[in-house]
Every structure is written in C-alpha cells, then in structure tokens.
Enzyme design. Structure first.
Site, PDB file in Angstrom:
ATOM      1  CG  ASP A 166       1.460  66.256 -19.576  1.00 10.94           C
ATOM      2  OD1 ASP A 166       1.513  67.447 -19.925  1.00 10.94           O
ATOM      3  OD2 ASP A 166       0.391  65.610 -19.516  1.00 10.94           O
ATOM      4  CE  LYS A 187      -0.362  64.846 -22.747  1.00 17.34           C
ATOM      5  NZ  LYS A 187      -1.301  65.385 -21.722  1.00 17.34           N
ATOM      6  CB  CYS A 245      -2.088  71.858 -21.144  1.00 17.27           C
ATOM      7  SG  CYS A 245      -2.018  71.945 -19.341  1.00 17.27           S
TER       8      CYS A 245
END
Length: 426
Positions: free
Chosen positions: A304, A240, A357
């Site tokens: 993240d 990312k 995720c």
C-alpha cells in the site's frame, strides 16, 4: 458561540493554514486549545466550515474575486451550502464576534458572479500544475473529489455478517454499499458530519470498522486465503491488515510492518477490538532487518505504497493545496524502491498487490509498467481475472484504460480514488 462567530473563527483558522502552511487538523486543534470557551459543537461546526472552504478554494476565490480567507469562506457558503445572500449577510453582521458586513462588491460577486470562463483547475478545484496529470476528465474528477466523502464501514467477518451489522446500525440508517460485499454506508447528519461511532456497540465490540469502500475492495482483490503467509509491507494504521485477517479467517499469518513505527501504533487496539489473532507486528528496530526471516517465504506481499494521496481529497481537502511537483517525484522514487524490496519476500508462486490512493498515472500504471519492464519474470494479472478470483466479476468494469490494474474513483464508483494492480511470476 454564535453562528457568525463560528464563521469568523473559520476565517481565522484558514489564515493560519495559509500563512504557516499547516495541515488543517493541526490548525484546528491549536485553535481549540487556545479558545477553550468553544464547545465541541462549536469546534465541529468551525471544522466543517474550514473543510468546505478548502474543498472549493479555487472556485470560491474566483467567484468572490479575491484569494483571501474571508473571500474563500464566503464563496464556499454559496458553492458548498447554497446559502442565500440574506443568510450570509445575517452571519456577517459585524456585531459581537461576527465578521464585518459584506461590502457592495462582495454582495454583487456573491449574487452575480459565475464560473464562466474559468480555467480547468478552478472548475475542478485543484492545483493548476496537476491539470495534465489528472487527465482528460480532470474537471469532472476534481469536482467529484471536492464533494464530502460518505462514512463507510466494513463488516468484520470474524464477528458477524453484514446483515447483522445493518440490523445493529439500523437506527443510523445504514445501507449496504453497492460494490463491497462487506460494506455499509451511513448518511450525513444535517450539519454534514458523520455519526459518533465511539458510542455504538457494533463499533466498540469490533463488528464494524471505519474503512472506505474503495479501500475494502483493494484488500478484497488481494485474494488473501486462509493459511497463507502474507506480508503487509506498508501497513500504516492497519486498515487493510484487519481486512486481510478477516478474509483469511484468522488462519495463516500476516506480518504487518511499516518504515515508520509511529504509523503502526493505532493497530494494537484495533487488532484487539476486531478479534484478530493471526497478525505479527514487525515495527522497525534501529538498523536491524526485522523482515529478514521472510525472504522467499510469502504467498502474498501487499504494498500500500506511499503516494500523493490525490484519491483521498474528499477526506483531506487541505492536502491537495499542499502537494508539490517535488513530492510527486519523491513518491515515484520511493514506490520503485519498495516494489524492488517486496519482490525479495515472495516465494516461487507468490503474488504482489500494488495499491495507491492516487489517481496520477505516474504513480500507478506507469510505475507498474516500469516494474514489469525491469522484471521480465513477472506479469500483471488482468482486471477480469482479479475480479473473478474473488467472486466479484462486476469489478472488472473498473479496469484501467491507461495500463495494467484497476482504478476506483468517486467519479466512476463513488469510492475514494484507488489504484490496484496484481503482479505474479510468469
């Protein structure tokens, strides 16, 4: 190696994974080192059999009426590869290094058994304790997560356009992804593997990067702009980070950090290959605060967050059988701590992008709701506003029905599972 010997090897590797609770990649690597006669095609084929077996471990065991590695591999040949009994019998001849022939009971199960009456976790091929956590679509979602994942690439805007990438990879039958404006998708080879990108000039020269379409969209929804000060707080291998740099046209500054410096190591070569010049790496240095100078300075902090990874089961099917309730609890606590830390780096108009995720509400909407409850000065940005801000209004269709943010999944959009929420000061 003969095809039968490859099946026998897959059973051996599965035994190693099960008995020693090891990641599949480690077990496969060690098997290859101790069986050097096996060529690269042999190792790839064995790995494919192993991962297929892990994708449908629960349903394969149900079909064959046993939970042994042999039963799971045999069941996966039916469930994942639709092989006939005669084809499997030819592989399991008992000759040379092939597995022993199928018993009468195995033959009967292979041809006659069904999943009728199986519980949800068997139908969806996931651990039983996650049945409630995955929600009312658990079976369909589990089946989607048991499929093989496609090979997705992101066009690096610093090196060219998607059309340029499509032309360069036309011989691999590359197609544009349906959701990401920078995405390409490559079809599988007949044996279920992706192409060897390390020999492709478009990859070697940095025109494309391997990145799931969902991950591309997560970075895109950050709305990172040229000239901004951005902190990627859990940068990992830098996927990312690279996407942010391209969005920002190499202007402004990205600070890439991670609590585990080892995870940052792959980013060095990736930055060079991609032509990225606006990234500063901030690896940990003992007990020193390597981000102290960024307090109150950042326009965007991207988190993240470490999570259970339930959204990545297509790529890491062994991970779903290793996850435990205690690890979920640990990740929830860790995520809350990271979010609290992230706030300190935002300036007065800064925004925080929270990504996992995972497809578990406790790590996603519930985590954001807990944050907002304890930080009344913040609000969540609507899915519609997030999508419109980046020129992709159609992404608003992925607004979560369980709370703030957006949800992507292989069931809803054909991507890996991702949760994305944007938080800003009121």
């Amino acid at each position: 190696m003969t095809p039968g010997a490859r099946i026998a090897a897959a059973i051996e590797v599965l035994d190693e994974i099960d008995n020693r609770h090891r990641p599949a990649s480690d077990a496969l690597k060690d098997w290859g080192l101790s069986h050097r006669f096996a060529g690269s095609k042999d190792r790839a084929a064995i790995g494919s059999f192993v991962f297929d077996a892990l994708r449908c471990k629960a349903s394969a065991a149900w079909i064959m009426g046993a939970e042994t590695s042999r039963a799971i591999v045999l069941g996966s040949l039916r469930e994942m590869r639709q092989m006939s009994l005669s084809e499997v019998s030819a592989l399991c001849s008992g000759e040379g290094h092939a597995p022993p022939p199928l018993s009468e009971a195995e033959q009967h199960a292979y041809t006659e058994a069904t999943l009728e009456g199986a519980p949800p976790h068997v139908l969806g091929d996931f651990p039983e304790w996650l049945t409630m956590a995955l929600g009312e679509d658990a079976i369909a979602l589990g089946r989607a997560l048991a499929d093989r994942a496609p090979v997705d690439l992101r066009t690096n805007r610093l090196k060219g356009t998607r059309q340029k990438a499509l032309t360069a990879l036309a011989h691999l039958h590359a197609e544009a992804t349906p959701l990401s404006p920078d995405g390409l998708r490559l079809p599988f080879t007949p044996d279920g593997r992706g192409p060897a990108l390390s020999a492709e000039p478009a990859y070697v020269k940095g025109l494309v990067e391997v990145q799931d379409e969902g991950s591309q969209l997560a970075a895109l929804l950050s709305n990172a702009k040229p000239g901004e000060q951005v902190l990627d707080l859990c940068a990992g291998g830098g996927g990312k980070t690279l996407a942010l740099a391209a969005l920002m046209q190499n202007k402004g500054q990205i600070y890439a950090s991670d609590s585990d410096g080892r995870r940052l190591m792959p980013i060095f070569k990736r930055l060079e290959r991609a032509g990225v010049r606006n990234v500063q790496l901030r690896p940990p240095k003992g007990g020193a605060d390597v981000l102290a100078d960024l307090a109150g300075r950042c326009d965007l902090v991207l988190v993240d967050a470490p999570c259970t990874g339930t959204g990545t089961w297509r790529r890491n099917p062994d991970a779903k059988w290793r996850i435990r309730p205690s690890s979920l609890e640990h990740h929830i606590d860790e995520q809350a701590e990271i979010l609290e830390k992230a706030v300190s780096y935002l300036n007065d108009k800064g925004r925080l992008l929270y990504i996992t995720c995972s497809l578990l509400r406790d790590e996603n909407e519930a985590q954001v709701e807990r944050f907002l409850a304890s930080h009344p000065a913040f609000e969540s940005v609507s899915a519609e506003d997030m999508a419109t801000a980046v020129g992709q209004p159609e992404l608003a269709a992925f607004a979560s029905s369980l709370g703030p943010g957006l949800r992507l999944s292989p069931l809803a959009g054909g991507t890996d599972g991702f949760y994305i929420a944007c938080l800003r000061r009121r």
